[in-house]
Design a protein around this motif. Structure first.
Motif, PDB file in Angstrom:
ATOM      1  N   GLY A 161       0.819  -1.209   0.000  1.00 12.04           N
ATOM      2  CA  GLY A 161       0.000   0.000   0.000  1.00 12.04           C
ATOM      3  C   GLY A 161       0.851   1.257   0.000  1.00 12.04           C
ATOM      4  N   VAL A 162       1.913   1.249   0.786  1.00  8.26           N
ATOM      5  CA  VAL A 162       2.829   2.386   0.812  1.00  8.26           C
ATOM      6  C   VAL A 162       3.419   2.607  -0.586  1.00  8.26           C
ATOM      7  CG1 VAL A 162       5.023   3.253   1.734  1.00  8.26           C
ATOM      8  CG2 VAL A 162       3.391   2.111   3.262  1.00  8.26           C
ATOM      9  N   ALA A 163       3.797   1.488  -1.212  1.00 12.16           N
ATOM     10  CA  ALA A 163       4.418   1.596  -2.542  1.00 12.16           C
ATOM     11  C   ALA A 163       3.443   2.192  -3.561  1.00 12.16           C
ATOM     12  CB  ALA A 163       4.904   0.224  -3.001  1.00 12.16           C
ATOM     13  N   VAL A 164       2.195   1.739  -3.518  1.00 18.20           N
ATOM     14  CA  VAL A 164       1.205   2.269  -4.464  1.00 18.20           C
ATOM     15  C   VAL A 164       1.017   3.772  -4.259  1.00 18.20           C
ATOM     16  CG1 VAL A 164      -1.229   2.233  -5.149  1.00 18.20           C
ATOM     17  CG2 VAL A 164      -0.005   0.075  -4.772  1.00 18.20           C
ATOM     18  N   LEU A 165       0.872   4.178  -3.007  1.00 14.59           N
ATOM     19  CA  LEU A 165       0.645   5.605  -2.748  1.00 14.59           C
ATOM     20  C   LEU A 165       1.845   6.445  -3.181  1.00 14.59           C
ATOM     21  CD1 LEU A 165      -1.289   6.013   0.602  1.00 14.59           C
ATOM     22  CD2 LEU A 165      -2.129   6.092  -1.741  1.00 14.59           C
ATOM     23  N   LYS A 166       3.054   5.939  -2.939  1.00 16.80           N
ATOM     24  CA  LYS A 166       4.235   6.712  -3.348  1.00 16.80           C
ATOM     25  C   LYS A 166       4.284   6.884  -4.872  1.00 16.80           C
ATOM     26  CE  LYS A 166       7.243   6.171   0.621  1.00 16.80           C
ATOM     27  NZ  LYS A 166       8.537   5.725   1.152  1.00 16.80           N
ATOM     28  N   ARG A 167       3.933   5.823  -5.569  1.00 16.00           N
ATOM     29  CA  ARG A 167       3.927   5.944  -7.028  1.00 16.00           C
ATOM     30  C   ARG A 167       2.841   6.919  -7.483  1.00 16.00           C
ATOM     31  NH1 ARG A 167       3.393  -0.193  -8.559  1.00 16.00           N
ATOM     32  NH2 ARG A 167       3.346   0.523 -10.733  1.00 16.00           N
ATOM     33  N   ARG A 168       1.695   6.859  -6.843  1.00 15.87           N
ATOM     34  CA  ARG A 168       0.639   7.820  -7.213  1.00 15.87           C
ATOM     35  C   ARG A 168       1.062   9.247  -6.912  1.00 15.87           C
ATOM     36  NH1 ARG A 168      -5.266   5.424  -5.377  1.00 15.87           N
ATOM     37  NH2 ARG A 168      -5.438   3.816  -6.979  1.00 15.87           N
ATOM     38  N   LEU A 169       1.696   9.438  -5.746  1.00 19.98           N
ATOM     39  CA  LEU A 169       2.143  10.790  -5.400  1.00 19.98           C
ATOM     40  C   LEU A 169       3.172  11.300  -6.406  1.00 19.98           C
ATOM     41  CD1 LEU A 169       2.389  10.355  -1.521  1.00 19.98           C
ATOM     42  CD2 LEU A 169       0.922  12.017  -2.709  1.00 19.98           C
ATOM     43  N   ALA A 170       3.898  10.335  -7.006  1.00 17.91           N
ATOM     44  CA  ALA A 170       4.872  10.716  -8.038  1.00 17.91           C
ATOM     45  C   ALA A 170       4.223  10.892  -9.406  1.00 17.91           C
ATOM     46  CB  ALA A 170       5.982   9.670  -8.106  1.00 17.91           C
ATOM     47  N   GLY A 171       2.896  10.771  -9.459  1.00 12.40           N
ATOM     48  CA  GLY A 171       2.195  11.077 -10.689  1.00 12.40           C
ATOM     49  C   GLY A 171       1.801   9.876 -11.531  1.00 12.40           C
ATOM     50  N   GLU A 172       2.167   8.680 -11.075  1.00 12.33           N
ATOM     51  CA  GLU A 172       1.863   7.479 -11.841  1.00 12.33           C
ATOM     52  C   GLU A 172       0.415   7.038 -11.561  1.00 12.33           C
ATOM     53  OE1 GLU A 172       3.804   2.962 -12.220  1.00 12.33           O
ATOM     54  OE2 GLU A 172       4.778   4.496 -10.995  1.00 12.33           O
ATOM     55  N   ALA A 173      -0.253   6.505 -12.580  1.00 12.06           N
ATOM     56  CA  ALA A 173      -1.589   5.942 -12.373  1.00 12.06           C
ATOM     57  C   ALA A 173      -1.427   4.472 -12.003  1.00 12.06           C
ATOM     58  CB  ALA A 173      -2.425   6.080 -13.642  1.00 12.06           C
ATOM     59  N   VAL A 174      -1.761   4.137 -10.778  1.00 11.77           N
ATOM     60  CA  VAL A 174      -1.577   2.766 -10.321  1.00 11.77           C
ATOM     61  C   VAL A 174      -2.922   2.173  -9.927  1.00 11.77           C
ATOM     62  CG1 VAL A 174      -0.289   1.236  -8.781  1.00 11.77           C
ATOM     63  CG2 VAL A 174       0.661   3.474  -9.380  1.00 11.77           C
ATOM     64  N   GLY A 175      -3.327   1.118 -10.617  1.00  8.63           N
ATOM     65  CA  GLY A 175      -4.595   0.453 -10.321  1.00  8.63           C
ATOM     66  C   GLY A 175      -4.368  -0.951  -9.803  1.00  8.63           C
ATOM     67  N   TYR A 176      -5.423  -1.711  -9.749  1.00  8.13           N
ATOM     68  CA  TYR A 176      -5.362  -3.058  -9.207  1.00  8.13           C
ATOM     69  C   TYR A 176      -4.281  -3.894  -9.870  1.00  8.13           C
ATOM     70  CZ  TYR A 176      -6.672  -7.963  -8.717  1.00  8.13           C
ATOM     71  OH  TYR A 176      -6.628  -9.305  -8.496  1.00  8.13           O
ATOM     72  N   GLU A 177      -4.200  -3.851 -11.194  1.00 14.95           N
ATOM     73  CA  GLU A 177      -3.255  -4.716 -11.900  1.00 14.95           C
ATOM     74  C   GLU A 177      -1.802  -4.413 -11.512  1.00 14.95           C
ATOM     75  OE1 GLU A 177      -5.841  -3.333 -13.290  1.00 14.95           O
ATOM     76  OE2 GLU A 177      -6.993  -5.143 -13.753  1.00 14.95           O
ATOM     77  N   GLN A 178      -1.526  -3.132 -11.260  1.00 10.87           N
ATOM     78  CA  GLN A 178      -0.150  -2.754 -10.955  1.00 10.87           C
ATOM     79  C   GLN A 178       0.169  -2.834  -9.452  1.00 10.87           C
ATOM     80  OE1 GLN A 178      -2.199  -0.239 -12.723  1.00 10.87           O
ATOM     81  NE2 GLN A 178      -1.826  -1.572 -14.465  1.00 10.87           N
ATOM     82  N   SER A 179      -0.838  -3.156  -8.658  1.00 10.90           N
ATOM     83  CA  SER A 179      -0.651  -3.007  -7.205  1.00 10.90           C
ATOM     84  C   SER A 179       0.042  -4.195  -6.546  1.00 10.90           C
ATOM     85  CB  SER A 179      -2.014  -2.826  -6.533  1.00 10.90           C
ATOM     86  OG  SER A 179      -2.747  -4.049  -6.585  1.00 10.90           O
ATOM     87  N   GLY A 180      -0.059  -5.368  -7.165  1.00 12.78           N
ATOM     88  CA  GLY A 180       0.469  -6.556  -6.510  1.00 12.78           C
ATOM     89  C   GLY A 180      -0.407  -7.052  -5.377  1.00 12.78           C
ATOM     90  N   MET A 181      -1.584  -6.442  -5.207  1.00 17.13           N
ATOM     91  CA  MET A 181      -2.476  -6.857  -4.123  1.00 17.13           C
ATOM     92  C   MET A 181      -3.459  -7.914  -4.602  1.00 17.13           C
ATOM     93  SD  MET A 181      -3.506  -3.273  -2.283  1.00 17.13           S
ATOM     94  CE  MET A 181      -2.275  -1.991  -1.968  1.00 17.13           C
ATOM     95  N   SER A 182      -4.040  -8.626  -3.615  1.00 15.91           N
ATOM     96  CA  SER A 182      -5.142  -9.530  -3.931  1.00 15.91           C
ATOM     97  C   SER A 182      -6.398  -8.689  -4.134  1.00 15.91           C
ATOM     98  CB  SER A 182      -5.356 -10.502  -2.784  1.00 15.91           C
ATOM     99  OG  SER A 182      -5.927  -9.822  -1.686  1.00 15.91           O
TER     100      SER A 182
END
Lengths: 302, 302, 302, 302
Positions: free
Chosen positions: D268-289
């Protein structure tokens, strides 16, 4: 007969595949693993796992006392010494995990022993089975006249029949209604977490219950006692038989010092000393209350 | 080098005689049994016994949730769900017993974790060995300037040399006096329970320590943390490596959700949401105290 | 003389401003609040707060037993009944919070009682004071010849003098070195969390310790016992005197049933019954081990 | 309307006679003492006693950290620091004792919180009252389609009417039978410990429940949560309102860091950091279940 053929087959399969371990092994306990000891009409106690044996108790004690304990000639003597002097921590080094099926009103007494780990079947999540505790006729006892929390004579004749019939038909009706509330054609179905509240407390639940040997002995002392309610006592007795096979030395010490022994107050010691010196000491001379005297007399005579 | 050849031989003997069991077996943990993982200069962690494995966690959870949990496709998913939602009771169904040798000042931090069973070597009963923790030069750190309970730069040169010399000579002298008080020709010898009070807190003690996996994770979260004192952290890290082999799925979930994760306050959530919406939010706009902001900034940037 | 004039003034100020409350109040305990009961050479026990009184125990029991308990004629009888039958939960309804100053080696025994809440002075965070426990000459005892964890005769003459001198000079030297490691001109100063490890275990620490009355009684039973080490027993005795003023009925029952009473094994009951019937029963006829017989004989004669 | 005029009079009498104390007093809590906060149709929560206040938390923390804590400018800052860093022991220094009346099925969830002291009304000893929980129509919810342990839409029309009628008539009938089994002309009367098993789990019981503030916060975090069953959540909410008046600073910190905050996994931390850096991160890129993503998305958006 609580176990279905499927359940028995499952247990036998689990018992069919021994594996190798370097851990302490109690042969007496291995013989119990997974097998269901039937209790009441639908209940059981099963050993799911255990840690340690008599030798593990001794080993932990020797860590504490170091080389100094070597003069105690044998394991039995050391275990008896630990039990006699309330050195509880070595007994905490053994652990057991049980699978228990039991009526809800028994579970409510049991859970008061807080130093244990519990995973109970969730009736928020799943649907309870149609299984209720209905006492044997021999257990259908009247309220005790002398003990506010005990039983008197067994009910007989019409009263017994009427009570049994009520317990049976009420359980059946409540479960029917439980099912009807949960789902019926053209209905949404009440949430399980609500529907369960209509069930009576003789319905069976089940849980995994894990505790250490010290706390298990405490449980057994209170619940295998003659004053415990019959319906929990039979579980305690079934567990006590398992413990006797698991840690025979510790169990024998427990029987001698806790179950078979007795506690004396300062007043009780004084009365016995005077009696041993030849004096006749009765209630009036004892300084005890009536209740205390009644209990003292039950062991030591009037 | 904490282990004598005799000690190593004893361990190898214990490992040489596998026995059969019907219980759950963790192959990863069997490989650790009895072996000493060396920690600090004379300490160690040894697994003495364990109960359960990843499958035992799942099994306990399925007792609770009944048939309803079957839709969770696999054990890993269920274990991660339990960890994420703070469902601690299934993790309590695993238990481990460790033999730990550690300096007294570390033992005093460790014992603050109360939900565990402990048998410690008794210095009332037995005589402590001449073994003291003397830090490696790289661990001889100055008091932190910014953190009241932390370390700063490593000491160097004359100061480092003087501190090391003091620690060594004081330990030697105190132990000499301990021995002289205990017994000397023509003396009665001071009681061991008194003589021990002259020993410094870097002397080693040892204990058996038994706890369940849930409480062990809590211990690891606090003590394997970067803010924990180095001398307890190395024990926590040694234990964490053992846990990774014992219950790999549970350990991976613990790493992801506890050690590698972070907690956000309501204020922290609000700041991140505003940033995600494109707003520049700094300390002044955060509503946080300076301390909170410093910790927030360390993860999320200024 | 452990208390400075400043400390005494602080205590008197805290005692000078009573406030109104609707809670249960124990007048006996109010008289103790904040006052330091001096123990050993620099230690003390102070009551910081308390919850409940004898009436609170009775009130909780009556919640459990409902109207049925009304026939027990008075509070004293009910409290004695609860104590006699090991009904521990009503005693858990009282709570006490103590501020204790004590040597570290005493604290290490004390903390083994895990069912309590503790906030100890942190030597990672702060600097310990120069205060060490140095026994009175009358407490400077030799190792017991018969009891591995006890004391024998008091040391005399040159041996006593030498031991005392060692304890005093070692404590002074270790504290000097502690200070020198922490800070000296032109030095960085060793981290507090490291420097503390050079201090001997007779240095004083302090803590807030909070527990319920049931667990406190358990602590007192083990630590106010004649076999407990003198240095913890004096703390237990100081606390027991406070408890006698706080909950006089519960304390009297505890004295009668726990401290003044005794436990008999099944074998012990059998021996006494045979003696009461006129038979001469000694060690050979008892079926007891030597150790058991020695303890039995100490109460009941050979 | 759960409280009879007699009960109200009793409470007013208890509140009418303040006494003097030297202990810490929380004015906010004094206003609650003994008053019944009504919960559900017949239940309540009443504060019977308490120990400590916000200042007591601070006081205990300062014992631990010594002079070093003086630089924290004020009590609020220190309490927030303790809460943020999971320093639980100072919160354990406050204690509260509640009298709670609650349906049995709620009591069974509640008792799973084991670190508490409990005295429950004994149905072995005494006779239960004719009081059952019957949900308000707005609480008569269907089983959730998406959550195995949750509620969906409110039942309506004939289904709601039928369910309500069943709950009411079953409770009445079971209680009638309970009374008939206990005693009737020309009968012995079944033992109370047996007759109670026929009662459904929406009958009310009551207990004294005592716990410390740290464990109470843990209880509130789980039971005042939106996912807790409504029938226990309303108790938790009533208690939370009391706590807000008792220890306002600690309660505010709890609201900010626990109830209003959120936990992020390493993923979750990783997803938020990427989003804060401007990247669009969704379920497929999250590595989450899927389950993790659903929960993440609920807070942070898809």
């Amino acid at each position: 007969m609580p176990l279905s053929p499927e359940h028995r087959a499952e247990i036998e399969a689990a018992r069919a595949t021994p594996r190798q371990t370097l851990r302490a092994v109690s042969e007496g306990m291995e013989a119990h693993l997974y097998r269901a000891h039937e209790v009441l009409d639908h209940g059981f106690v099963r050993v799911i796992d255990y840690m340690g044996d008599d030798a593990a108790i001794v080993q932990a004690a020797r860590v504490s006392y170091g080389a100094g304990t070597k003069h105690v000639s044998n394991d039995e003597g050391l275990i008896r010494y630990l039990m006699r002097h309330w050195h509880s921590t070595p007994f905490e080094m053994c652990e057991v995990k049980l699978h228990v099926k039991l009526p809800v009103f028994v579970a409510r007494q049991w859970i008061r022993h807080r130093t244990a780990n519990v995973n109970e079947y969730s009736a928020r999540y799943s649907i309870l089975d149609r299984e209720f505790y209905i006492p044997e006729p021999a257990q259908l006892a009247a309220q005790s006249k002398v003990n506010n929390q005990g039983r008197g004579a067994v009910l007989e004749g019409a009263e017994a029949a009427r009570v049994l019939a009520m317990l049976k038909s009420d359980a059946a009706q409540m479960y029917d209604h439980y099912e009807e509330m949960l789902s019926q054609e053209d209905q949404q179905g009440l949430a399980r977490e609500l529907a369960r509240m209509n069930l009576p407390m003789n319905i069976y639940t089940q849980w995994y219950w894990k505790t250490d040997l010290h706390n298990l002995f405490h449980f057994l002392r209170l619940r295998a006692d003659a004053h415990a309610q019959y319906e929990i006592r039979v579980y305690a007795e079934a567990i006590a038989r398992v413990v006797a096979d698991w840690v025979p030395l510790a169990h024998a010490a427990f029987e001698d010092y806790r179950m078979g022994g007795t506690a004396l107050s300062a007043k009780g010691v004084a009365v016995l000393k005077r009696r041993l010196a030849g004096e006749a000491v009765g209630y009036e001379q004892s300084g005890m209350s009536k209740g205390e005297w009644r209990e003292f007399e039950a062991v030591w005579g009037a």
